[in-house]
Motif scaffolding. Structure first.
Motif, mmCIF file in Angstrom:
data_model
loop_
_atom_site.group_PDB
_atom_site.id
_atom_site.type_symbol
_atom_site.label_atom_id
_atom_site.label_comp_id
_atom_site.label_asym_id
_atom_site.label_seq_id
_atom_site.Cartn_x
_atom_site.Cartn_y
_atom_site.Cartn_z
ATOM 1 N N LYS A 78 0.848 -1.193 0.000
ATOM 2 C CA LYS A 78 0.000 0.000 0.000
ATOM 3 C C LYS A 78 0.886 1.247 0.000
ATOM 4 O O LYS A 78 1.884 1.307 0.721
ATOM 5 C CB LYS A 78 -0.924 -0.012 1.216
ATOM 6 C CG LYS A 78 -1.915 1.153 1.244
ATOM 7 C CD LYS A 78 -3.013 0.924 2.260
ATOM 8 C CE LYS A 78 -4.090 0.033 1.708
ATOM 9 N NZ LYS A 78 -5.294 -0.005 2.561
ATOM 10 N N THR A 104 -3.271 0.260 -3.588
ATOM 11 C CA THR A 104 -2.493 -0.951 -3.331
ATOM 12 C C THR A 104 -1.863 -1.416 -4.631
ATOM 13 O O THR A 104 -2.539 -1.513 -5.654
ATOM 14 C CB THR A 104 -3.384 -2.061 -2.759
ATOM 15 O OG1 THR A 104 -3.929 -1.607 -1.511
ATOM 16 C CG2 THR A 104 -2.580 -3.324 -2.510
ATOM 17 N N GLU A 133 -14.780 10.914 1.073
ATOM 18 C CA GLU A 133 -14.341 9.527 1.007
ATOM 19 C C GLU A 133 -15.190 8.704 0.049
ATOM 20 O O GLU A 133 -14.782 7.657 -0.386
ATOM 21 C CB GLU A 133 -14.398 8.899 2.407
ATOM 22 C CG GLU A 133 -13.483 9.565 3.429
ATOM 23 C CD GLU A 133 -12.023 9.461 3.015
ATOM 24 O OE1 GLU A 133 -11.637 8.457 2.395
ATOM 25 O OE2 GLU A 133 -11.270 10.395 3.299
ATOM 26 N N PHE A 137 -13.701 5.903 -2.979
ATOM 27 C CA PHE A 137 -13.999 4.496 -2.700
ATOM 28 C C PHE A 137 -14.764 3.859 -3.854
ATOM 29 O O PHE A 137 -14.427 2.765 -4.313
ATOM 30 C CB PHE A 137 -14.796 4.376 -1.407
ATOM 31 C CG PHE A 137 -15.184 2.955 -1.071
ATOM 32 C CD1 PHE A 137 -14.293 2.107 -0.436
ATOM 33 C CD2 PHE A 137 -16.431 2.461 -1.440
ATOM 34 C CE1 PHE A 137 -14.629 0.801 -0.149
ATOM 35 C CE2 PHE A 137 -16.787 1.158 -1.156
ATOM 36 C CZ PHE A 137 -15.884 0.328 -0.508
ATOM 37 N N ALA A 141 -13.519 0.952 -6.280
ATOM 38 C CA ALA A 141 -14.296 -0.289 -6.391
ATOM 39 C C ALA A 141 -14.595 -0.609 -7.853
ATOM 40 O O ALA A 141 -14.494 -1.767 -8.291
ATOM 41 C CB ALA A 141 -15.588 -0.175 -5.589
ATOM 42 N N SER A 393 -11.504 -7.782 -3.126
ATOM 43 C CA SER A 393 -11.255 -7.992 -1.692
ATOM 44 C C SER A 393 -10.159 -7.087 -1.152
ATOM 45 O O SER A 393 -10.094 -6.838 0.049
ATOM 46 C CB SER A 393 -10.887 -9.454 -1.427
ATOM 47 O OG SER A 393 -9.669 -9.793 -2.071
ATOM 48 N N THR A 394 -9.305 -6.541 -2.037
ATOM 49 C CA THR A 394 -8.238 -5.660 -1.570
ATOM 50 C C THR A 394 -8.770 -4.307 -1.099
ATOM 51 O O THR A 394 -7.998 -3.490 -0.591
ATOM 52 C CB THR A 394 -7.195 -5.442 -2.675
ATOM 53 O OG1 THR A 394 -7.836 -4.920 -3.845
ATOM 54 C CG2 THR A 394 -6.516 -6.750 -3.031
ATOM 55 N N LEU A 395 -10.060 -4.058 -1.279
ATOM 56 C CA LEU A 395 -10.651 -2.865 -0.665
ATOM 57 C C LEU A 395 -10.649 -2.968 0.855
ATOM 58 O O LEU A 395 -10.674 -1.953 1.555
ATOM 59 C CB LEU A 395 -12.092 -2.686 -1.152
ATOM 60 C CG LEU A 395 -12.279 -2.223 -2.605
ATOM 61 C CD1 LEU A 395 -13.738 -2.360 -3.010
ATOM 62 C CD2 LEU A 395 -11.808 -0.782 -2.773
ATOM 63 N N TRP A 396 -10.629 -4.202 1.374
ATOM 64 C CA TRP A 396 -10.729 -4.397 2.814
ATOM 65 C C TRP A 396 -9.562 -5.173 3.407
ATOM 66 O O TRP A 396 -9.316 -5.074 4.596
ATOM 67 C CB TRP A 396 -12.030 -5.142 3.151
ATOM 68 C CG TRP A 396 -13.248 -4.421 2.662
ATOM 69 C CD1 TRP A 396 -13.871 -3.339 3.246
ATOM 70 C CD2 TRP A 396 -13.995 -4.690 1.471
ATOM 71 N NE1 TRP A 396 -14.942 -2.938 2.502
ATOM 72 C CE2 TRP A 396 -15.060 -3.745 1.406
ATOM 73 C CE3 TRP A 396 -13.887 -5.634 0.457
ATOM 74 C CZ2 TRP A 396 -15.981 -3.730 0.367
ATOM 75 C CZ3 TRP A 396 -14.812 -5.624 -0.581
ATOM 76 C CH2 TRP A 396 -15.835 -4.683 -0.609
ATOM 77 N N VAL A 397 -8.860 -5.974 2.605
ATOM 78 C CA VAL A 397 -7.770 -6.786 3.150
ATOM 79 C C VAL A 397 -6.456 -6.364 2.516
ATOM 80 O O VAL A 397 -6.437 -5.808 1.408
ATOM 81 C CB VAL A 397 -8.019 -8.290 2.905
ATOM 82 C CG1 VAL A 397 -9.317 -8.739 3.532
ATOM 83 C CG2 VAL A 397 -7.999 -8.619 1.415
ATOM 84 N N LYS A 402 -4.801 -11.210 -0.712
ATOM 85 C CA LYS A 402 -5.856 -11.010 -1.705
ATOM 86 C C LYS A 402 -6.463 -12.316 -2.208
ATOM 87 O O LYS A 402 -7.599 -12.327 -2.689
ATOM 88 C CB LYS A 402 -5.325 -10.190 -2.885
ATOM 89 C CG LYS A 402 -4.216 -10.873 -3.679
ATOM 90 C CD LYS A 402 -3.757 -9.960 -4.801
ATOM 91 C CE LYS A 402 -2.656 -10.621 -5.627
ATOM 92 N NZ LYS A 402 -2.211 -9.750 -6.729
ATOM 93 N N GLY A 405 -9.874 -14.109 -0.055
ATOM 94 C CA GLY A 405 -11.296 -13.919 -0.350
ATOM 95 C C GLY A 405 -11.819 -14.954 -1.332
ATOM 96 O O GLY A 405 -12.870 -15.557 -1.128
#
Length: 429
Positions: A78, A104, A133, A137, A141, A393-397, A402, A405
């Protein structure tokens, strides 16, 4: 046997030519890029500052005459990207007021960073503290969803051949990833080594991949089947074949990253919040067309119907007059050609390396298993799900996790539907 020796010698001779290819300047393995535009016009001279997540400086760049900028980075992870608003034109502002992004970077990929610009005082411009924000986002996404579809289609191409081979022979082929790598390296050999444009080089590589698939079954896997070798033993043999080919590629190609001579650096095209190079859109179109053609061939042609009959019950298919060995050979030829095409598409989206097939082999197996073992359409659906979950899934992990998920979805689906999304239940007893 003499023809097999001649064909294998010619193949090795062609690969050895890779040793004579002069080393190309390696393109950045991964990094950050973007394009700044105001009402469709590129914005030049805007300063972009890139730092690590911990604040360590990486590089400062300015947008060029096309509004584009690019920063290669040494390792995935990141990063923090800051647009210096003082260097913007006097009539431009960042939409939403947020001039900081935290994208990321994935291994072997250039991550696109979006800064939407609009005229100062434009209607609907939120105050700096309103919705700052939300827009980034949603933009991220949408970008990750597009990248997930792109990755999913590449995985689907490779998974389709693997699924067809498993369905007709019962072989779980761990060397299928090396067929993907071989297609990319053959295209590189014809493109960079022989000086052909990438398009004819890719066509020749796909034909060569199909021929190598035919030769594999004609003189190796077919011989093992005739000798009565069990599927477990053949699976173990495929692991050995994969290791052998992988280190042959390392010896002949080397451990460095390379790229094709054409289509390596293209200015991005922005469609709403999505930014991608033109080659990505063309590649996705080709992948969809190939998948549709193969699907229609399985449903409408005599060979396709015979292949489905062999997959359902080889003994019954043979007793009804179908030449099972001929059908399996056609499947191997098709699977080799499709795997070669998947390798070329993967090489277009990232750099070429001798482990590129191995790197996505787990994802190929996940797509095949999720969709339903032995079902061609299941491999397509499962691969798309895997590709989407990996990227989104990289939006949250963290990016290092990766694949979690996609594998979590695989486990959950198989708990409730063991045969996969499009698979059929098998009767026991």
């Amino acid at each position: 046997m003499r023809r097999a020796v001649i064909a294998f010698t010619a193949f090795l001779g062609g690969l050895i030519f890779l040793l004579a290819v002069p080393a190309q300047a390696a393109a950045p393995d991964q990094g950050l890029k973007g394009t700044l535009k105001l009402q469709g016009q590129p914005v030049n001279g805007v300063k972009i500052v890139v730092t690590t997540e911990g604040g360590q400086p990486v590089k400062e760049v300015t947008s060029n005459a096309q509004g584009a900028w690019e920063v290669p980075v040494d390792k995935p992870g990141k990063y923090k990207v800051t647009l210096d608003v003082k260097t913007l034109p006097a009539n431009a502002v960042v939409r939403g007021g947020n001039a900081v992004r935290t994208p990321t970077v994935f291994s072997g990929n250039m991550s696109t960073v979006l800064f939407a610009l609009q005229p100062k005082g434009a209607a609907g411009q939120p105050a700096p503290d309103e919705g700052a924000e939300t827009s980034p986002f949603l933009d991220q996404a949408a970008q990750l969803t597009f990248e997930g579809l792109n990755l999913g289609l590449i995985i689907a191409l490779a998974a389709l051949g693997l699924s067809l081979i498993y369905g007709t022979t019962g072989l779980t082929n761990f060397a299928h990833g090396e067929l993907v790598t071989m297609g990319a390296l053959l295209a590189y050999m014809f493109n960079v080594g022989f000086g052909l444009h990438l398009i004819p080089a890719a066509v020749i590589a796909v034909i060569a991949g199909g021929a190598l698939g035919y030769l594999q079954d004609r003189f190796f896997w077919g011989q093992l089947r005739r000798r009565g070798t069990g599927t477990i033993a053949m699976m173990i043999i495929s692991i050995g074949v994969a290791l052998f080919l992988r280190y042959v590629f390392l010896i002949l190609f080397g451990g460095q990253n390379e790229s094709f001579a054409q289509y390596t650096a293209q200015p991005g095209i922005e469609i709403g919040p999505i930014s991608a190079a033109p080659k990505n859109f063309v590649a996705m179109g080709i992948e969809l067309v190939v998948l549709i053609i193969v699907g229609m061939a399985l449903l409408r042609t005599r060979t396709g119907k015979a292949a489905r009959a062999v997959a359902d019950n080889p003994a019954l298919a043979a007793s009804s007059g179908i030449n099972v060995d001929r059908v399996i050979r056609i499947i191997w030829t098709t699977g080799g050609a499709i795997a070669a095409l998947a390798g070329i598409m993967l090489g277009l989206s990232q750099n070429l390396k001798y482990t590129m097939g191995q790197d996505i082999l787990l994802l190929i197996f996940a797509g095949v298993t999720l969709g339903g073992l032995g079902t061609a359409f299941g491999a397509l659906v499962g691969s798309l799900v895997v590709g989407l979950f990996i990227q989104v899934s990289t939006l949250w992990v963290p990016p290092e996790l990766k694949s979690v998920g996609a594998l979590a979805v695989l486990i959950i689906v198989l708990l409730f539907r063991p045969q996969g999304i499009l698979g059929r239940r098998e009767r026991i007893g």
